[in-house]
Design an enzyme around this catalytic site. Structure first.
Site, mmCIF file in Angstrom:
data_model
loop_
_atom_site.group_PDB
_atom_site.id
_atom_site.type_symbol
_atom_site.label_atom_id
_atom_site.label_comp_id
_atom_site.label_asym_id
_atom_site.label_seq_id
_atom_site.Cartn_x
_atom_site.Cartn_y
_atom_site.Cartn_z
ATOM 1 N N SER A 142 0.832 -1.203 0.000
ATOM 2 C CA SER A 142 0.000 0.000 0.000
ATOM 3 C C SER A 142 0.862 1.246 0.000
ATOM 4 O O SER A 142 1.947 1.274 0.610
ATOM 5 C CB SER A 142 -0.900 0.015 1.247
ATOM 6 N N TYR A 155 -2.643 -1.345 9.773
ATOM 7 C CA TYR A 155 -2.680 -1.799 8.376
ATOM 8 C C TYR A 155 -1.389 -1.402 7.653
ATOM 9 O O TYR A 155 -0.729 -2.236 7.019
ATOM 10 C CB TYR A 155 -3.904 -1.181 7.702
#
Length: 247
Positions: A142, A155
């Site tokens: 990400s 995350y």
């Protein structure tokens, strides 16, 4: 013929990657956790275009199930394609959670860790015997590992760990000529974490050089390319696919 496994292939980026791999002539095995109907629709779309795909259930957060899944995968390769090896693995399955550090629970932390770092580690370990020499692994990370975004700390931290793991996998698997890269999407129009509302999408688009948020196909094409032969000298890299987000 190449045969690839894509975890979390029932929707979003995983589904797009599955479709693009099939368009390149690869046999596709995609996994789903709790959405068999969505996975079946992806398989149907692949079959409608002349490709071949199979959907299997897998909870990437449950590493104890991986040995049985590997046996099922081996049987599927044999029964569907008369094949014994995978040419590609995409560790894509995941979920989003928006919660500031001050209110993250231990259960939320552990769940994110199990799916985004522990799962890819041990699934790859279990599937190594099924990966052909010269195979390609793509780990989906990400852009939040580069640009801190309040509310997604666990995350992003585990995606950052997966980027480090990518380089170590490339180092250790190099003797078998297995390439390992990470693809780091920016803001993509999917339902991960509840999706994007109009206001948030406009904000993200304004922070992106190309002036929009991404679509799943923007990322799916890159993943399929890394699994093919055209990118055979790309290894141990994190490739951000974000349209120039926050540069």
């Amino acid at each position: 013929m190449k045969h690839v496994l894509i975890t979390g292939g029932s929707r979003g980026i995983g589904a797009s990657a599955a479709l693009h791999c099939a368009q390149r002539g690869m046999g596709v095995i995609l996994t789903y956790n709790a959405q068999p109907d969505a996975a079946a629709r992806v398989v149907e779309r692949i079959h409608a275009k002349g490709g071949k795909a199979v959907a299997l259930q897998l909870d990437v957060g449950s590493s104890g199930s991986f040995a049985a899944f590997a046996t099922q995968l081996k049987d599927t390769l044999r029964d569907t394609w008369d094949a014994t090896r995978l040419s590609g693995l995409v560790n894509n399955a995941g979920f989003g959670l928006f919660n500031p550090i001050k209110s993250v629970t231990e259960a939320q932390f552990d769940s994110l860790f199990n799916v985004h770092l522990k799962g890819p580690f041990f699934l790859t370990q279990v599937l190594l015997p099924l990966l052909a020499d010269g195979a390609s692994i793509v780990n989906i990370t990400s852009a939040t590992t580069r640009v801190a975004t309040a509310g997604v700390a666990p995350y992003a931290a585990f995606k950052g760990g997966l980027e480090v793991l990518t380089r170590y996998m490339a180092k250790e698997f190099g003797e078998r000529r297995i390439r390992v890269n990470a693809v780091a999407p920016g803001a993509i129009r999917t339902d991960l974490g509840g999706g994007l509302n109009d206001e948030f999408e406009a904000l993200l688009a304004a922070q992106t050089a190309l002036g929009r948020v991404g679509e799943p196909d923007d990322v799916g094409r890159v993943i399929a390319g890394l699994l093919g032969d055209d990118q055979a000298w790309v290894n141990a890299q994190t490739i951000e696919v974000a349209g120039g987000y926050n540069i």
